[in-house]
Design a protein around this motif. Structure first.
Motif, short mmCIF file in Angstrom:
data_model
loop_
_atom_site.label_atom_id
_atom_site.label_comp_id
_atom_site.label_asym_id
_atom_site.label_seq_id
_atom_site.Cartn_x
_atom_site.Cartn_y
_atom_site.Cartn_z
N VAL A 1 0.86 -1.18 0.00
CA VAL A 1 0.00 0.00 0.00
C VAL A 1 0.90 1.24 0.00
O VAL A 1 2.03 1.19 0.49
N SER A 2 0.39 2.31 -0.53
CA SER A 2 1.17 3.55 -0.55
C SER A 2 0.92 4.40 0.68
O SER A 2 1.73 5.26 1.03
N ARG A 3 -0.21 4.17 1.35
CA ARG A 3 -0.53 4.88 2.58
C ARG A 3 -1.63 4.15 3.32
O ARG A 3 -2.37 3.36 2.74
N PHE A 4 -1.72 4.40 4.61
CA PHE A 4 -2.78 3.82 5.43
C PHE A 4 -3.90 4.84 5.57
O PHE A 4 -3.71 5.93 6.12
N GLU B 1 -11.82 -3.62 -0.76
CA GLU B 1 -10.57 -4.20 -1.26
C GLU B 1 -9.35 -3.47 -0.70
O GLU B 1 -8.33 -4.10 -0.39
N TYR B 2 -9.46 -2.15 -0.56
CA TYR B 2 -8.31 -1.40 -0.05
C TYR B 2 -8.15 -1.59 1.46
O TYR B 2 -7.02 -1.62 1.97
N VAL B 3 -9.26 -1.72 2.16
CA VAL B 3 -9.18 -2.05 3.59
C VAL B 3 -8.45 -3.38 3.77
O VAL B 3 -7.53 -3.51 4.58
N ASP B 4 -8.83 -4.36 2.97
CA ASP B 4 -8.21 -5.68 3.04
C ASP B 4 -6.73 -5.61 2.68
O ASP B 4 -5.90 -6.31 3.28
N ARG C 1 -6.06 -0.88 15.02
CA ARG C 1 -6.53 0.37 15.64
C ARG C 1 -5.64 1.54 15.26
O ARG C 1 -6.11 2.66 15.06
N ALA C 2 -4.34 1.28 15.12
CA ALA C 2 -3.39 2.34 14.79
C ALA C 2 -3.64 2.92 13.40
O ALA C 2 -3.33 4.09 13.14
N ILE C 3 -4.20 2.12 12.49
CA ILE C 3 -4.50 2.61 11.14
C ILE C 3 -5.99 2.88 10.96
O ILE C 3 -6.49 2.95 9.84
N ASN C 4 -6.70 3.00 12.09
CA ASN C 4 -8.13 3.37 12.08
C ASN C 4 -9.04 2.35 11.40
O ASN C 4 -10.02 2.70 10.74
N ILE C 5 -8.69 1.08 11.57
CA ILE C 5 -9.59 -0.01 11.19
C ILE C 5 -10.05 -0.68 12.48
O ILE C 5 -9.23 -1.00 13.34
N ASP C 6 -11.35 -0.84 12.63
CA ASP C 6 -11.92 -1.28 13.91
C ASP C 6 -11.82 -2.80 14.07
O ASP C 6 -12.42 -3.56 13.30
N PRO C 7 -11.07 -3.26 15.09
CA PRO C 7 -10.86 -4.69 15.29
C PRO C 7 -11.87 -5.31 16.25
O PRO C 7 -12.56 -4.62 17.01
N ILE C 8 -11.91 -6.64 16.21
CA ILE C 8 -12.76 -7.44 17.09
C ILE C 8 -11.92 -8.59 17.63
O ILE C 8 -11.18 -9.23 16.87
N LEU C 9 -12.00 -8.85 18.92
CA LEU C 9 -11.37 -10.04 19.50
C LEU C 9 -12.46 -11.09 19.69
O LEU C 9 -13.47 -10.84 20.35
N THR D 1 -14.80 -4.30 7.60
CA THR D 1 -14.31 -3.85 6.31
C THR D 1 -14.98 -2.56 5.85
O THR D 1 -14.65 -2.06 4.77
N ASP D 2 -15.89 -2.04 6.65
CA ASP D 2 -16.54 -0.78 6.32
C ASP D 2 -16.81 0.00 7.60
O ASP D 2 -16.93 -0.58 8.69
#
Length: 266
Positions: free
Chosen positions: A80-83, A92-95, A156-164, A177-178
């Motif tokens: 990727v060129s940036r987060f 697709e870009y989130v993935d 979380r650091a790249i502003n994608i919301d995770p789930i455990l 993914t959205d």
């Protein structure tokens, strides 16, 4: 307490005096648990179980200064060129951003190493040993829990919301993914160490005469297999995950949760 990495005894002494009576002193010895032990739950005096699995969120540390180096390595890979998090609005870009993180951990030679039990295990207090982000990066070792909280930290650091997601004897990580949280993917992080990329050709040394797969192809292959594996597990267990909180967990590391539980840090 952040520096306490091993269980140790501590003596608590209390002295009390009532009016003119002789002072009375009592001393009790307690065990202080390591900061690496996450309390999953406990049973009270009425034999009721209290779930404290939400405390896993404390081991997700998106604020660690060590994350910047990983993100820089991921950008250097040119996957990727940036987060951008969800700014692109394309699944697709989130993935692709998530895969860039996966690829970095594989290049750092992370390996599966199961350390989960505590010397203070009991049938009253249930705990899981968890490596902090700093410990995992230093040793390049993870089990399913360590890998999940480490990967959730990066997400979380790249502003994608995770789930455990926790099931009996196992944990894996998910991510939306959205931005509206309508769709999610899941990853089994223990598969990061399934291949050694040094066994394959780097892309810049690959030519038409080279046989076999490239490092990029193998990394992408394990990433996709990990998604298939974890998605299958979630499909099988989804009803129990959302209805049996004692054995299962679906923990979204959200902004609302962050207002209640902050990262432990070091």
């Amino acid at each position: 307490m952040r520096n306490n990495v091993q269980a140790e005894p501590v003596a608590l002494s209390v002295e009390a005096q009532f009016q003119n009576a002789e002072p009375s002193r009592k001393t009790r010895t307690f065990s202080v648990r390591s900061i690496n032990e996450c309390m999953i739950g406990y049973i009270d005096k009425r034999n009721r179980f209290h779930n404290t699995g939400v405390l896993f969120a404390a081991y997700v540390n998106e604020d660690s200064p060590q994350i910047d180096a990983i993100l820089r390595e991921a950008l250097n890979s040119r996957i990727v060129s940036r987060f951008m998090g969800y700014q692109s609005k394309r699944k697709e870009y989130v993935d692709k951003q998530v895969y860039a993180l996966w690829n970095v951990l594989q290049r750092r030679k992370f390996r599966y190493s199961s350390i989960s039990y505590s010397s203070l295990s009991s049938n009253v207090v249930y705990a899981q040993r968890v490596r902090t982000l700093e410990d995992a990066l230093k040793s390049s070792q993870i089990n399913c829990v360590d890998g999940s909280v480490l990967f959730a930290s990066l997400l979380r650091a790249i502003n994608i919301d995770p789930i455990l997601v926790r099931v009996p004897g196992h944990m894996y990580v998910g991510y939306y993914t959205d931005q509206s949280h309508k769709e999610a993917e899941y990853l089994g992080t223990t598969m990061i160490g399934d291949v050694d990329l040094d066994d394959f050709f780097p892309e810049e040394k690959l030519d038409s005469t080279s046989a076999g797969k490239s490092q990029e192809e193998m990394s992408r292959l394990t990433f996709e297999k990990s998604k298939i594996y974890a998605h299958r597990k979630y499909s099988v267990d989804s009803v129990r995950i959302h209805t049996l909180p004692r054995q299962y967990m679906f923990l979204e590391i959200s902004k609302a949760l962050r207002r209640k539980i902050q990262p432990l840090g070091k």
